[in-house]
Write a protein that holds these residues in place. Sequence first.
Motif, PDB file in Angstrom:
ATOM      1  N   LEU A  78       0.769  -1.321  -0.119  1.00 26.58           N
ATOM      2  CA  LEU A  78       0.078   0.003   0.075  1.00 26.58           C
ATOM      3  C   LEU A  78       0.912   1.307   0.012  1.00 26.58           C
ATOM      4  O   LEU A  78       0.638   2.236  -0.741  1.00 26.58           O
ATOM      5  CB  LEU A  78      -0.943   0.049   1.018  1.00 26.58           C
ATOM      6  CG  LEU A  78      -2.251  -1.034   1.085  1.00 26.58           C
ATOM      7  CD1 LEU A  78      -2.667  -1.270   2.545  1.00 26.58           C
ATOM      8  CD2 LEU A  78      -3.076  -0.742   0.010  1.00 26.58           C
ATOM      9  N   LYS A  79       1.811   1.100   0.671  1.00 25.46           N
ATOM     10  CA  LYS A  79       2.708   2.449   0.944  1.00 25.46           C
ATOM     11  C   LYS A  79       3.639   2.604  -0.273  1.00 25.46           C
ATOM     12  O   LYS A  79       3.721   3.707  -0.768  1.00 25.46           O
ATOM     13  CB  LYS A  79       3.805   2.228   2.165  1.00 25.46           C
ATOM     14  CG  LYS A  79       2.877   2.636   3.208  1.00 25.46           C
ATOM     15  CD  LYS A  79       3.703   2.805   4.733  1.00 25.46           C
ATOM     16  CE  LYS A  79       2.718   2.946   5.981  1.00 25.46           C
ATOM     17  NZ  LYS A  79       3.478   3.090   7.195  1.00 25.46           N
ATOM     18  N   LEU A  80       3.943   1.431  -1.006  1.00 24.99           N
ATOM     19  CA  LEU A  80       4.526   1.621  -2.360  1.00 24.99           C
ATOM     20  C   LEU A  80       3.420   2.192  -3.476  1.00 24.99           C
ATOM     21  O   LEU A  80       4.059   2.833  -4.369  1.00 24.99           O
ATOM     22  CB  LEU A  80       5.019   0.285  -2.944  1.00 24.99           C
ATOM     23  CG  LEU A  80       6.409  -0.497  -2.352  1.00 24.99           C
ATOM     24  CD1 LEU A  80       6.616  -1.683  -2.792  1.00 24.99           C
ATOM     25  CD2 LEU A  80       7.427   0.780  -2.558  1.00 24.99           C
ATOM     26  N   LEU A  92       3.084   7.085   8.222  1.00 24.27           N
ATOM     27  CA  LEU A  92       1.846   6.793   8.948  1.00 24.27           C
ATOM     28  C   LEU A  92       1.970   5.360   9.429  1.00 24.27           C
ATOM     29  O   LEU A  92       2.380   4.610   8.792  1.00 24.27           O
ATOM     30  CB  LEU A  92       0.841   7.158   8.193  1.00 24.27           C
ATOM     31  CG  LEU A  92       0.436   8.767   7.703  1.00 24.27           C
ATOM     32  CD1 LEU A  92      -0.718   8.700   6.946  1.00 24.27           C
ATOM     33  CD2 LEU A  92       0.448   9.521   9.047  1.00 24.27           C
ATOM     34  N   TYR A  93       1.121   5.062  10.411  1.00 25.64           N
ATOM     35  CA  TYR A  93       1.010   3.634  11.076  1.00 25.64           C
ATOM     36  C   TYR A  93      -0.210   3.836  11.831  1.00 25.64           C
ATOM     37  O   TYR A  93      -0.743   4.843  12.416  1.00 25.64           O
ATOM     38  CB  TYR A  93       2.291   3.320  11.788  1.00 25.64           C
ATOM     39  CG  TYR A  93       2.735   3.989  13.045  1.00 25.64           C
ATOM     40  CD1 TYR A  93       2.255   3.436  14.330  1.00 25.64           C
ATOM     41  CD2 TYR A  93       3.409   4.981  13.020  1.00 25.64           C
ATOM     42  CE1 TYR A  93       2.574   4.414  15.433  1.00 25.64           C
ATOM     43  CE2 TYR A  93       3.833   6.037  13.907  1.00 25.64           C
ATOM     44  CZ  TYR A  93       3.428   5.631  15.019  1.00 25.64           C
ATOM     45  OH  TYR A  93       3.447   5.937  16.276  1.00 25.64           O
ATOM     46  N   TRP A  97      -2.882   5.530  10.084  1.00 27.38           N
ATOM     47  CA  TRP A  97      -2.684   4.948   8.599  1.00 27.38           C
ATOM     48  C   TRP A  97      -3.980   4.360   8.173  1.00 27.38           C
ATOM     49  O   TRP A  97      -4.445   4.704   6.841  1.00 27.38           O
ATOM     50  CB  TRP A  97      -1.704   3.823   8.954  1.00 27.38           C
ATOM     51  CG  TRP A  97      -1.652   2.888   7.767  1.00 27.38           C
ATOM     52  CD1 TRP A  97      -1.783   1.715   7.653  1.00 27.38           C
ATOM     53  CD2 TRP A  97      -1.227   3.429   6.327  1.00 27.38           C
ATOM     54  NE1 TRP A  97      -1.401   0.848   6.544  1.00 27.38           N
ATOM     55  CE2 TRP A  97      -1.004   1.960   5.441  1.00 27.38           C
ATOM     56  CE3 TRP A  97      -0.909   4.442   5.667  1.00 27.38           C
ATOM     57  CZ2 TRP A  97      -0.687   1.964   4.242  1.00 27.38           C
ATOM     58  CZ3 TRP A  97      -0.404   4.246   4.321  1.00 27.38           C
ATOM     59  CH2 TRP A  97      -0.320   3.058   3.592  1.00 27.38           C
ATOM     60  N   LEU A  98      -4.816   3.832   8.852  1.00 33.32           N
ATOM     61  CA  LEU A  98      -6.222   3.379   8.423  1.00 33.32           C
ATOM     62  C   LEU A  98      -7.011   4.778   8.259  1.00 33.32           C
ATOM     63  O   LEU A  98      -7.626   4.690   7.024  1.00 33.32           O
ATOM     64  CB  LEU A  98      -6.987   2.597   9.664  1.00 33.32           C
ATOM     65  CG  LEU A  98      -6.330   1.340   9.789  1.00 33.32           C
ATOM     66  CD1 LEU A  98      -7.222   0.761  10.945  1.00 33.32           C
ATOM     67  CD2 LEU A  98      -6.532   0.523   8.412  1.00 33.32           C
ATOM     68  N   ALA A  99      -6.963   5.816   9.018  1.00 34.72           N
ATOM     69  CA  ALA A  99      -7.788   6.841   8.591  1.00 34.72           C
ATOM     70  C   ALA A  99      -7.381   7.596   7.273  1.00 34.72           C
ATOM     71  O   ALA A  99      -8.041   8.125   6.269  1.00 34.72           O
ATOM     72  CB  ALA A  99      -7.562   7.870   9.852  1.00 34.72           C
ATOM     73  N   PHE A 100      -5.984   7.495   7.053  1.00 29.58           N
ATOM     74  CA  PHE A 100      -5.519   7.976   5.749  1.00 29.58           C
ATOM     75  C   PHE A 100      -6.211   7.025   4.558  1.00 29.58           C
ATOM     76  O   PHE A 100      -6.611   7.516   3.556  1.00 29.58           O
ATOM     77  CB  PHE A 100      -4.118   8.123   5.756  1.00 29.58           C
ATOM     78  CG  PHE A 100      -3.474   8.301   4.363  1.00 29.58           C
ATOM     79  CD1 PHE A 100      -3.442   9.736   3.960  1.00 29.58           C
ATOM     80  CD2 PHE A 100      -3.012   7.781   3.426  1.00 29.58           C
ATOM     81  CE1 PHE A 100      -2.819  10.191   2.770  1.00 29.58           C
ATOM     82  CE2 PHE A 100      -2.427   7.970   2.235  1.00 29.58           C
ATOM     83  CZ  PHE A 100      -2.389   9.497   2.114  1.00 29.58           C
ATOM     84  N   LEU A 118      -4.129  -4.613   9.499  1.00 27.76           N
ATOM     85  CA  LEU A 118      -3.394  -3.552   8.874  1.00 27.76           C
ATOM     86  C   LEU A 118      -2.838  -2.644  10.090  1.00 27.76           C
ATOM     87  O   LEU A 118      -1.597  -2.376   9.886  1.00 27.76           O
ATOM     88  CB  LEU A 118      -4.204  -2.692   7.841  1.00 27.76           C
ATOM     89  CG  LEU A 118      -4.261  -3.332   6.439  1.00 27.76           C
ATOM     90  CD1 LEU A 118      -5.143  -2.401   5.510  1.00 27.76           C
ATOM     91  CD2 LEU A 118      -3.142  -3.775   5.952  1.00 27.76           C
ATOM     92  N   ALA A 119      -3.556  -2.266  10.724  1.00 25.31           N
ATOM     93  CA  ALA A 119      -3.000  -1.217  11.797  1.00 25.31           C
ATOM     94  C   ALA A 119      -2.097  -1.794  12.661  1.00 25.31           C
ATOM     95  O   ALA A 119      -1.105  -1.168  12.961  1.00 25.31           O
ATOM     96  CB  ALA A 119      -4.095  -0.640  12.579  1.00 25.31           C
ATOM     97  N   GLN A 120      -2.514  -2.998  13.221  1.00 29.60           N
ATOM     98  CA  GLN A 120      -1.656  -3.667  14.285  1.00 29.60           C
ATOM     99  C   GLN A 120      -0.811  -4.662  14.021  1.00 29.60           C
ATOM    100  O   GLN A 120       0.121  -5.265  14.660  1.00 29.60           O
ATOM    101  CB  GLN A 120      -2.414  -3.944  15.629  1.00 29.60           C
ATOM    102  CG  GLN A 120      -3.192  -2.647  16.154  1.00 29.60           C
ATOM    103  CD  GLN A 120      -4.197  -3.280  17.276  1.00 29.60           C
ATOM    104  OE1 GLN A 120      -4.334  -4.509  17.500  1.00 29.60           O
ATOM    105  NE2 GLN A 120      -5.040  -2.190  17.642  1.00 29.60           N
TER     106      GLN A 120
END
Length: 156
Positions: A78-80, A92-93, A97-100, A118-120
């Motif tokens: 996702l970040k790529l 972000l993490y 990160w989820l909010a973004f 994804l978050a944790q």
Amino acid sequence: MQLPLEDIMLPPPVSAFPPAPGWWLLAALILGLSLTAAIWAYRRWQRRRRLQQALARLQQMTTGKQGSALCAAVNEWLKLCLRPYYPHALSLYGDDWLAFLQQRSGGPVFQPAEAQALAQGPYRPDIAADASRLCQQAQHWLLASDIPARGGPQWN
């Protein structure tokens, strides 16, 4: 007595060139529309190719992974995808990160279990995530996000 008359002189035939101004405008319009259609088709082809590459890359990055390794691989993918367009998102993490991700897709794409993974997930070795659902939702996020409108992910 005969009068000294010369033979009748006919005017030259009407030439097709130069055409009337209306034909020039029609030719310019057809050329412009053809060029616009070609550019649109090329960009659409590029977008689709990039999306196919992105989905193949996700498959490659997540094959054979489970648990926190899978969550880390999906986060990395996702970040790529976001790197060329939103470089600030790389730091972000967690819930930010989820909010973004939800903001970029216009709403919640990830189900609660996958969102938590994804978050944790990358930070918890005991996390259990369904690989197929997580990858499917990540693909859905890419298609729902504003990334395809920007040209799709770029793999530099």
